[in-house]
Design a protein around this motif. Structure first.
Motif, PDB file in Angstrom:
ATOM      1  N   GLY A   1      -6.493  24.569 -55.350  1.00  0.00           N
ATOM      2  CA  GLY A   1      -7.163  25.577 -54.543  1.00  0.00           C
ATOM      3  C   GLY A   1      -7.979  26.547 -55.376  1.00  0.00           C
ATOM      4  O   GLY A   1      -9.073  26.961 -54.976  1.00  0.00           O
ATOM      5  N   LEU A   2      -7.464  26.904 -56.565  1.00  0.00           N
ATOM      6  CA  LEU A   2      -8.199  27.799 -57.452  1.00  0.00           C
ATOM      7  C   LEU A   2      -9.509  27.157 -57.906  1.00  0.00           C
ATOM      8  O   LEU A   2     -10.554  27.816 -57.956  1.00  0.00           O
ATOM      9  CB  LEU A   2      -7.332  28.151 -58.659  1.00  0.00           C
ATOM     10  CG  LEU A   2      -7.931  29.136 -59.667  1.00  0.00           C
ATOM     11  CD1 LEU A   2      -8.176  30.488 -59.012  1.00  0.00           C
ATOM     12  CD2 LEU A   2      -7.008  29.295 -60.878  1.00  0.00           C
ATOM     13  N   CYS A   3      -9.462  25.877 -58.226  1.00  0.00           N
ATOM     14  CA  CYS A   3     -10.684  25.161 -58.603  1.00  0.00           C
ATOM     15  C   CYS A   3     -11.678  25.133 -57.435  1.00  0.00           C
ATOM     16  O   CYS A   3     -12.896  25.232 -57.641  1.00  0.00           O
ATOM     17  CB  CYS A   3     -10.353  23.736 -59.037  1.00  0.00           C
ATOM     18  SG  CYS A   3      -9.488  23.608 -60.622  1.00  0.00           S
ATOM     19  N   CYS A   4     -11.170  25.017 -56.212  1.00  0.00           N
ATOM     20  CA  CYS A   4     -12.043  25.044 -55.035  1.00  0.00           C
ATOM     21  C   CYS A   4     -12.707  26.411 -54.891  1.00  0.00           C
ATOM     22  O   CYS A   4     -13.874  26.500 -54.474  1.00  0.00           O
ATOM     23  CB  CYS A   4     -11.240  24.709 -53.784  1.00  0.00           C
ATOM     24  SG  CYS A   4     -10.680  22.999 -53.693  1.00  0.00           S
ATOM     25  N   GLY A   5     -11.980  27.483 -55.210  1.00  0.00           N
ATOM     26  CA  GLY A   5     -12.583  28.811 -55.166  1.00  0.00           C
ATOM     27  C   GLY A   5     -13.722  28.956 -56.159  1.00  0.00           C
ATOM     28  O   GLY A   5     -14.771  29.551 -55.850  1.00  0.00           O
ATOM     29  N   ILE A   6     -13.538  28.412 -57.366  1.00  0.00           N
ATOM     30  CA  ILE A   6     -14.611  28.443 -58.360  1.00  0.00           C
ATOM     31  C   ILE A   6     -15.810  27.631 -57.873  1.00  0.00           C
ATOM     32  O   ILE A   6     -16.969  28.050 -57.984  1.00  0.00           O
ATOM     33  CB  ILE A   6     -14.101  27.899 -59.709  1.00  0.00           C
ATOM     34  CG1 ILE A   6     -12.966  28.775 -60.236  1.00  0.00           C
ATOM     35  CG2 ILE A   6     -15.232  27.826 -60.725  1.00  0.00           C
ATOM     36  CD1 ILE A   6     -12.286  28.214 -61.476  1.00  0.00           C
ATOM     37  N   ALA A   7     -15.524  26.458 -57.309  1.00  0.00           N
ATOM     38  CA  ALA A   7     -16.599  25.609 -56.797  1.00  0.00           C
ATOM     39  C   ALA A   7     -17.345  26.281 -55.651  1.00  0.00           C
ATOM     40  O   ALA A   7     -18.556  26.076 -55.484  1.00  0.00           O
ATOM     41  CB  ALA A   7     -16.029  24.264 -56.344  1.00  0.00           C
ATOM     42  N   ALA A   8     -16.656  27.081 -54.841  1.00  0.00           N
ATOM     43  CA  ALA A   8     -17.304  27.776 -53.732  1.00  0.00           C
ATOM     44  C   ALA A   8     -18.360  28.758 -54.243  1.00  0.00           C
ATOM     45  O   ALA A   8     -19.464  28.860 -53.672  1.00  0.00           O
ATOM     46  CB  ALA A   8     -16.252  28.505 -52.894  1.00  0.00           C
TER      47      ALA A   8
ATOM     48  N   ALA B   1     -23.537  17.324 -60.798  1.00  0.00           N
ATOM     49  CA  ALA B   1     -22.126  16.988 -60.996  1.00  0.00           C
ATOM     50  C   ALA B   1     -21.240  18.217 -61.170  1.00  0.00           C
ATOM     51  O   ALA B   1     -20.009  18.093 -61.143  1.00  0.00           O
ATOM     52  CB  ALA B   1     -21.969  16.083 -62.223  1.00  0.00           C
ATOM     53  N   ALA B   2     -21.825  19.405 -61.349  1.00  0.00           N
ATOM     54  CA  ALA B   2     -21.046  20.583 -61.731  1.00  0.00           C
ATOM     55  C   ALA B   2     -20.023  20.970 -60.671  1.00  0.00           C
ATOM     56  O   ALA B   2     -18.829  21.143 -60.972  1.00  0.00           O
ATOM     57  CB  ALA B   2     -21.997  21.753 -62.017  1.00  0.00           C
ATOM     58  N   VAL B   3     -20.462  21.121 -59.427  1.00  0.00           N
ATOM     59  CA  VAL B   3     -19.561  21.606 -58.375  1.00  0.00           C
ATOM     60  C   VAL B   3     -18.456  20.591 -58.101  1.00  0.00           C
ATOM     61  O   VAL B   3     -17.259  20.933 -58.080  1.00  0.00           O
ATOM     62  CB  VAL B   3     -20.344  21.919 -57.091  1.00  0.00           C
ATOM     63  CG1 VAL B   3     -19.394  22.411 -55.999  1.00  0.00           C
ATOM     64  CG2 VAL B   3     -21.422  22.958 -57.360  1.00  0.00           C
ATOM     65  N   VAL B   4     -18.842  19.329 -57.906  1.00  0.00           N
ATOM     66  CA  VAL B   4     -17.836  18.290 -57.647  1.00  0.00           C
ATOM     67  C   VAL B   4     -16.922  18.125 -58.865  1.00  0.00           C
ATOM     68  O   VAL B   4     -15.734  17.840 -58.722  1.00  0.00           O
ATOM     69  CB  VAL B   4     -18.524  16.957 -57.292  1.00  0.00           C
ATOM     70  CG1 VAL B   4     -17.484  15.870 -57.036  1.00  0.00           C
ATOM     71  CG2 VAL B   4     -19.398  17.129 -56.065  1.00  0.00           C
TER      72      VAL B   4
END
Length: 374
Positions: A266-273, A95-98
């Motif tokens: 978008g910043l959260c997407c960078g962390i998830a990447a 569940a971490a990335v999502v």
């Protein structure tokens, strides 16, 4: 013509004029047979302030039901405490990335928007940070690259929607296609391997027996909760999503705030990447496929209104964990992915129907009856 004398009150009438009375408690002035309870005696649980808590407790109840189903279907596994603990950690890692992506999506939906490009942004940021040129700068360069790419793409989304007057659905759908195409062009449709031991260790290393990815998720959720519930930014987000025109008349720069919301996503997407790259030790243009649907579904399950103006970070987190638990439950029982997707679809439809119908809670019903019958 003679003037008529102005009538004056008699002395005895003036003496009997009632003086201004002090405020009286409604409970004291009510009829003997219909006592009204003082407002302070009504529990916050029955009011609007307890709505989010009641919804989150309902989600905890759903998690409990899923655990019971798992224990009944695979009692051989759930009878082993060590396996149960390892399984809990596996669900949290799943569940971490999502979950990180969902935090940004929750802000966007509360603000009255939608972001269909989050999965593509994760892929683009992951591919960009794993190029040979970027990896030559070490872990710091990779992290900086992923965060910058995610933030920049989010800003483009926000500018197109706020100042370009594009519908969020259309703007982010176009960005989904463009970001996936750019990621494929950069990677030449190949898988790019991450050679950085620090980045790869984020998925394998643990602290106090808990994976580092879970700590990252907890930090992002905590920061999102504070931002939404304890800052002016959060209050403006709710106002913009609830009524943009009223927010504008109240002095809020709606366009600028919308840009900031998509930049945050978008910043959260960078962390998830970075997190997803650490899990796979690589990145490719097809990574994070359908993450946008998972994030939107988790936010809806958590009580975020698609029309905007309401939502909670904790509820969205519980929604992510529920979907991760369902995936885990299907995996340990050897069920197909197709059946799992059908169950997820049914849950999403049920959640949206509940939002549309807006049933009154049982506690509010009982509280109203208590006031009218006492």
């Amino acid at each position: 013509m003679s003037e008529r004398p102005t009538p004056t009150a008699a002395p005895e009438q003036v003496a009997h004029l009632p003086a201004q009375s002090p405020p009286v408690d409604p409970a004291e002035t009510a009829g003997a047979g219909h006592k009204v309870a003082a407002p302070g005696r009504i529990s916050w649980w029955r009011g609007d302030g307890g709505e989010g808590v009641r919804r989150n407790l309902g989600l905890v109840g759903v998690l409990a039901v899923l655990i019971v189903i798992g224990a009944l279907t695979r009692s051989d596994l759930y009878s082993n405490p060590d396996w149960v603990w390892d399984n809990v950690l596996s669900i949290l890692k799943l569940a971490a990335v999502v979950g990180v992506v969902t935090v940004g999506m929750t802000f966007v939906i509360i603000g009255g928007g939608i972001d269909l490009s989050v999965g593509a942004i994760v892929a683009l940021a992951g591919v960009w940070c794993t190029t040979v040129a970027t990896q030559s700068y070490g872990a710091g360069g990779m992290i900086f690259s992923a965060l910058t790419v995610g933030l920049a793409v989010g800003l483009v989304n926000g500018l197109l929607i706020s100042y370009g007057r594009l519908v969020p659905f259309i703007a982010t759908l176009a960005m989904l296609v463009a970001a996936r195409g750019l990621a494929a062009e950069i990677s030449d449709k190949q898988t790019q391997v991450s050679d950085n031991t620090f980045i790869n260790g984020l998925a394998s290393n643990e602290l106090l027996g808990i994976p580092l990815l879970v700590y990252i998720l907890a930090a992002v959720v905590a920061a999102g909760w504070v931002l939404l519930n304890r800052t002016t930014f959060g209050r403006r987000t709710v106002a913009v999503g609830g009524n943009p025109e009223a927010a504008r008349l109240a002095g809020i720069n709606v366009r600028r705030h919308t840009v900031l919301l998509y930049a945050l996503s978008g910043l959260c997407c960078g962390i998830a990447a970075i997190m997803l790259t650490a899990q796979a030790n690589s990145a490719q243009a097809a990574m994070a496929n359908l993450y946008e649907l998972d994030a939107i579904a988790a936010a809806i399950i958590g009580g975020t209104l698609l029309s905007g103006g309401r939502g909670t970070i904790i509820g969205s987190l519980l929604g992510v964990i529920i979907f991760a638990t369902i995936t885990n439950l299907f995996a340990i029982n050897g069920l197909s992915t197709e059946a799992q997707n059908m169950v997820k679809g049914g849950i999403i439809v049920a959640a949206v129907l509940v939002q549309q119908v807006q049933f009154r809670s049982l506690t509010q019903f009982l509280g109203r009856n208590r006031l009218t019958t006492t």
